[in-house]
Write a protein that holds these residues in place. Structure first.
Motif: not given
Length: 133
Positions: A41-43, A59-64, A71-73, A78-82
């Motif tokens: 995931c990239e947030v 992180q809590f919801g999908c264990s990334c 997971i990368k921030v 932006s309130a967006r995630a890929v």
């Protein structure tokens, strides 16, 4: 303990953006059929609260997690995630609708935190998000 109570414990309080992140993660897990190490995931929130609280919900919801490195921030405010399924590279992009973000940013206060968190939890997916598969 309910899922929201567990999220509140994980994040130290229950804010709307943490719930938004949880909702995004649950959508990704459902649509991509995987979580944890099989997902990345990239947030695009950056690391400034309250928007960055979305990261904890994901992180809590999908264990990334940052610890696993899946997971990368990115600093884009932006309130967006890929989300990307590692197995085949299938991509799912989820963005909080601008009007919802404005509502949270302009109206959520400490006194109304529970109200906004509940609203984010029970609102229909299509009311909250733009989803691109």
């Amino acid at each position: 303990m309910s899922e929201l109570e567990e999220l509140s414990k994980f994040h130290s309080h229950l804010g709307a953006y943490a719930v938004v992140g949880l909702r995004m993660a649950k959508i990704a897990v459902e649509k991509l059929g995987c979580s944890g190490r099989k997902l990345k995931c990239e947030v695009f929130t950056g690391i400034r609260p309250p928007l960055s609280c979305l990261v904890d919900g994901i992180q809590f919801g999908c264990s990334c997690t940052l610890g696993k490195g899946n997971i990368k921030v990115t600093d884009e405010d932006s309130a967006r995630a890929v989300f990307i399924r590692k197995e085949d590279g299938k991509v799912l992009s989820i963005k909080l609708k601008d009007n919802v973000r404005e509502d949270i940013d302009n109206n959520q206060t400490k006194e109304r935190e529970q109200e906004f968190s509940h609203k984010m939890n029970v609102s229909k997916e299509e009311e909250l998000f733009e989803i691109l598969e």
